[in-house]
Design a protein around this motif. Structure first.
Motif, PDB file in Angstrom:
ATOM      1  N   LEU A   1       0.841  -1.215   0.000  1.00 27.67           N
ATOM      2  CA  LEU A   1       0.000   0.000   0.000  1.00 27.67           C
ATOM      3  C   LEU A   1       0.869   1.255   0.000  1.00 27.67           C
ATOM      4  O   LEU A   1       0.498   2.279  -0.571  1.00 27.67           O
ATOM      5  CB  LEU A   1      -0.943   0.002   1.206  1.00 27.67           C
ATOM      6  N   GLU A   2       2.027   1.181   0.646  1.00 27.33           N
ATOM      7  CA  GLU A   2       2.934   2.329   0.653  1.00 27.33           C
ATOM      8  C   GLU A   2       3.563   2.518  -0.734  1.00 27.33           C
ATOM      9  O   GLU A   2       3.769   3.643  -1.183  1.00 27.33           O
ATOM     10  CB  GLU A   2       3.999   2.147   1.748  1.00 27.33           C
TER      11      GLU A   2
ATOM     12  N   GLU B   1       1.188   4.157  -3.006  1.00 30.40           N
ATOM     13  CA  GLU B   1       1.213   5.613  -2.780  1.00 30.40           C
ATOM     14  C   GLU B   1       2.349   6.272  -3.553  1.00 30.40           C
ATOM     15  O   GLU B   1       2.180   7.372  -4.102  1.00 30.40           O
ATOM     16  CB  GLU B   1       1.368   5.889  -1.274  1.00 30.40           C
TER      17      GLU B   1
ATOM     18  N   ARG C   1       1.108   6.648  -7.056  1.00 28.84           N
ATOM     19  CA  ARG C   1       0.154   7.756  -7.209  1.00 28.84           C
ATOM     20  C   ARG C   1       0.881   9.100  -7.223  1.00 28.84           C
ATOM     21  O   ARG C   1       0.599   9.977  -8.044  1.00 28.84           O
ATOM     22  CB  ARG C   1      -0.855   7.768  -6.050  1.00 28.84           C
TER      23      ARG C   1
ATOM     24  N   PHE D   1      -8.390  17.012  -1.393  1.00 29.18           N
ATOM     25  CA  PHE D   1      -7.813  15.873  -0.682  1.00 29.18           C
ATOM     26  C   PHE D   1      -8.365  14.586  -1.279  1.00 29.18           C
ATOM     27  O   PHE D   1      -9.522  14.552  -1.705  1.00 29.18           O
ATOM     28  CB  PHE D   1      -8.151  15.962   0.810  1.00 29.18           C
TER      29      PHE D   1
ATOM     30  N   LEU E   1      -8.129   7.619   0.908  1.00 26.29           N
ATOM     31  CA  LEU E   1      -8.455   6.272   0.452  1.00 26.29           C
ATOM     32  C   LEU E   1      -9.805   5.846   1.019  1.00 26.29           C
ATOM     33  O   LEU E   1     -10.056   6.008   2.211  1.00 26.29           O
ATOM     34  CB  LEU E   1      -7.376   5.322   0.988  1.00 26.29           C
ATOM     35  N   VAL E   2     -10.662   5.286   0.179  1.00 27.66           N
ATOM     36  CA  VAL E   2     -11.893   4.706   0.720  1.00 27.66           C
ATOM     37  C   VAL E   2     -11.946   3.191   0.507  1.00 27.66           C
ATOM     38  O   VAL E   2     -12.664   2.495   1.211  1.00 27.66           O
ATOM     39  CB  VAL E   2     -13.169   5.367   0.149  1.00 27.66           C
ATOM     40  N   GLU E   3     -11.183   2.712  -0.444  1.00 28.73           N
ATOM     41  CA  GLU E   3     -11.162   1.267  -0.657  1.00 28.73           C
ATOM     42  C   GLU E   3      -9.828   0.877  -1.256  1.00 28.73           C
ATOM     43  O   GLU E   3      -9.241   1.638  -2.042  1.00 28.73           O
ATOM     44  CB  GLU E   3     -12.282   0.855  -1.619  1.00 28.73           C
ATOM     45  N   ALA E   4      -9.342  -0.299  -0.894  1.00 23.79           N
ATOM     46  CA  ALA E   4      -8.118  -0.828  -1.502  1.00 23.79           C
ATOM     47  C   ALA E   4      -8.277  -2.318  -1.692  1.00 23.79           C
ATOM     48  O   ALA E   4      -8.901  -2.995  -0.865  1.00 23.79           O
ATOM     49  CB  ALA E   4      -6.913  -0.549  -0.615  1.00 23.79           C
ATOM     50  N   ARG E   5      -7.731  -2.809  -2.781  1.00 26.06           N
ATOM     51  CA  ARG E   5      -7.729  -4.255  -3.005  1.00 26.06           C
ATOM     52  C   ARG E   5      -6.364  -4.641  -3.535  1.00 26.06           C
ATOM     53  O   ARG E   5      -5.813  -3.961  -4.406  1.00 26.06           O
ATOM     54  CB  ARG E   5      -8.812  -4.640  -4.003  1.00 26.06           C
TER      55      ARG E   5
ATOM     56  N   TYR F   1      -5.937  -2.169  -6.788  1.00 23.00           N
ATOM     57  CA  TYR F   1      -6.396  -0.806  -7.058  1.00 23.00           C
ATOM     58  C   TYR F   1      -6.729  -0.118  -5.742  1.00 23.00           C
ATOM     59  O   TYR F   1      -6.881  -0.775  -4.705  1.00 23.00           O
ATOM     60  CB  TYR F   1      -7.616  -0.810  -7.983  1.00 23.00           C
TER      61      TYR F   1
ATOM     62  N   SER G   1       3.411   8.094   3.680  1.00 22.47           N
ATOM     63  CA  SER G   1       3.399   7.100   4.761  1.00 22.47           C
ATOM     64  C   SER G   1       4.437   7.402   5.832  1.00 22.47           C
ATOM     65  O   SER G   1       4.406   6.804   6.911  1.00 22.47           O
ATOM     66  CB  SER G   1       3.661   5.699   4.203  1.00 22.47           C
TER      67      SER G   1
ATOM     68  N   TYR H   1      -2.432   6.267   8.894  1.00 22.25           N
ATOM     69  CA  TYR H   1      -2.064   6.061   7.497  1.00 22.25           C
ATOM     70  C   TYR H   1      -2.673   4.738   7.029  1.00 22.25           C
ATOM     71  O   TYR H   1      -2.698   3.752   7.771  1.00 22.25           O
ATOM     72  CB  TYR H   1      -0.541   6.044   7.345  1.00 22.25           C
ATOM     73  N   ASN H   2      -3.124   4.707   5.779  1.00 21.43           N
ATOM     74  CA  ASN H   2      -3.934   3.571   5.309  1.00 21.43           C
ATOM     75  C   ASN H   2      -3.292   2.186   5.460  1.00 21.43           C
ATOM     76  O   ASN H   2      -3.974   1.215   5.759  1.00 21.43           O
ATOM     77  CB  ASN H   2      -4.410   3.808   3.875  1.00 21.43           C
TER      78      ASN H   2
ATOM     79  N   ALA I   1      -6.055  -9.100  -0.222  1.00 20.91           N
ATOM     80  CA  ALA I   1      -6.568  -8.277   0.875  1.00 20.91           C
ATOM     81  C   ALA I   1      -7.533  -7.266   0.290  1.00 20.91           C
ATOM     82  O   ALA I   1      -7.326  -6.752  -0.815  1.00 20.91           O
ATOM     83  CB  ALA I   1      -5.432  -7.560   1.593  1.00 20.91           C
ATOM     84  N   ARG I   2      -8.587  -6.993   1.040  1.00 15.24           N
ATOM     85  CA  ARG I   2      -9.515  -5.942   0.630  1.00 15.24           C
ATOM     86  C   ARG I   2      -9.868  -5.126   1.852  1.00 15.24           C
ATOM     87  O   ARG I   2     -10.126  -5.686   2.916  1.00 15.24           O
ATOM     88  CB  ARG I   2     -10.768  -6.561   0.013  1.00 15.24           C
ATOM     89  N   LEU I   3      -9.857  -3.812   1.672  1.00 11.99           N
ATOM     90  CA  LEU I   3     -10.088  -2.921   2.813  1.00 11.99           C
ATOM     91  C   LEU I   3     -11.063  -1.823   2.436  1.00 11.99           C
ATOM     92  O   LEU I   3     -10.941  -1.217   1.367  1.00 11.99           O
ATOM     93  CB  LEU I   3      -8.774  -2.269   3.257  1.00 11.99           C
ATOM     94  N   PHE I   4     -11.998  -1.558   3.351  1.00 10.76           N
ATOM     95  CA  PHE I   4     -12.917  -0.433   3.198  1.00 10.76           C
ATOM     96  C   PHE I   4     -12.664   0.530   4.353  1.00 10.76           C
ATOM     97  O   PHE I   4     -12.799   0.147   5.512  1.00 10.76           O
ATOM     98  CB  PHE I   4     -14.375  -0.922   3.205  1.00 10.76           C
ATOM     99  N   TYR I   5     -12.286   1.745   3.990  1.00  8.10           N
ATOM    100  CA  TYR I   5     -11.970   2.747   5.006  1.00  8.10           C
ATOM    101  C   TYR I   5     -13.245   3.525   5.310  1.00  8.10           C
ATOM    102  O   TYR I   5     -13.783   4.209   4.443  1.00  8.10           O
ATOM    103  CB  TYR I   5     -10.846   3.655   4.510  1.00  8.10           C
TER     104      TYR I   5
END
Lengths: 138, 138, 138, 138
Positions: free
Chosen positions: A30-31, A34, A37, A57, A60-64, A110, B16, D25-26, D63-67
């Motif tokens: 995830l880092e 970033e 991005r 701003f 993040l709202v979702e990550a997979r 994503y 991060s 941080y995410n 992995a899947r994450l919802f913030y």
């Protein structure tokens, strides 16, 4: 780019990013996303730091993430990024991290980001950001 | 180099690596010191990963850090490294991290590393490593 | 406490804190020192978050660490903290991290912190903080 | 547990886990998921460290994450975990991180793990691990 990746950035695996299995620890991906991005937006003409100063701003709202292969200390990777609007008030970054030498996959996935203004409210993608996205994806 | 730094490596502050004060979190400086060591040894001809494969390990035994200035997300820093033998069985890396643009200091300090063999025992600095150090400091 | 430690807090080594040598990565010790500071101030009656809300900030200005022994994933450690004024406008936290089971040392050291007000200026230790320190060290 | 969570573990947000937006941080959420897995397996009778010593490894494959909400420095969270077999040779951990005080959601999601033997080959879930999962989910 012809193959659809907006940007490629090289990245060395740090010792601090390994774990006792000898590969990178899972959260590091995830880092690294970033980093992808950040460099994609810089290449498109508006660094994310400047974006925050303009009052936009992108939390993040979702990550997979799909973990596909190992990467060890000092391996040279490449973070590939593609960005697009995702509805009216969010962005999606598609990511793929590969080994630079043989393109062996490391992690793909994503992230989805809300577009918020300085008050923390969802906001429509401003025109200048829309332009940045067009630049990034051309 | 003429000014005594064995190596300089550019480094971007990652999101991060920030904390809620808006600057980098203090432990990141130790991770940046590691980036400096890695690139110094690579430039001197023997990447640290190759060193571990030859059965030489350099675990940290002491670290000292002086926090001198702020560094924010996306700031471009430079990690400056100098390395020398420290007694018979240890190495010392002197470090200074500055802003690349105006050389404003961020963090300075040093790390001391034992020289261990594959059994985890302290060992005299092998000749090839001594040669690497001479290269690194010339 | 009778032995001079203001506070002891248990801490489990996380998988994310290990590195490929199978022990904790060196920068994690600074993060564990922070856990010790946080719990020491809470035990003394003023959580650090409340301190920042009162307009007092304690940024790190110096850190020193001695790495004395290994700690592996899931090991149960204890972070021992002692705090004292260090001159008029700074604090010093002395730290020792040991294995909870046999007291084998892991890392010791200290951190020095400036006492800053909300404008980022050095400020004399306010009376309420002086009182907190007395509580913490009694 | 009656509500289907196998385990709940309290967790304090560390300063090192915050970023310049003032929240966590995410990538830290993946590290907190790991804390949830570790404590769930311990509570079910077989710590993950013991599992690795028995030659069973559970690397992350997805992995899947919802913030969902913010969490600040020193906030007290609760990591809720549910675990189940996912096909013949993988495990799935469902996760939900909430504020302990008001149950406000922070991050939810899941991780999928291959079941590998000491040679790094996928292997059917051994009977003792199947038993652990039954204990964890009862």
């Amino acid at each position: 780019m012809a193959d659809g990746w907006a940007h490629r950035v090289p990245l060395r695996v740090r010792y601090s990013e390994t774990d006792q299995l000898g590969t990178f620890y899972n959260s590091r991906a995830l880092e690294w996303f970033e980093v992808g991005r950040t460099e994609t937006l810089r290449a498109a003409g508006i660094p994310y730091a400047a974006m925050e100063r303009r009052g936009i701003f992108l939390p993040l709202v979702e990550a997979r993430l799909f973990y596909q292969g190992r990467a060890r200390y000092d391996d040279l990777l490449e973070v590939q990024t593609r960005v697009a609007l995702d509805g009216k008030a969010s962005l999606r970054f598609d990511m793929e991290i590969v080994h630079q030498s043989d393109r062996a996959p490391v992690t793909s996935g994503y992230t989805v980001h809300a577009i918020l203004n300085a008050d923390g409210r969802p906001t429509r993608c401003p025109d200048w950001l829309r332009q940045v996205l067009l630049t990034a994806s051309s």
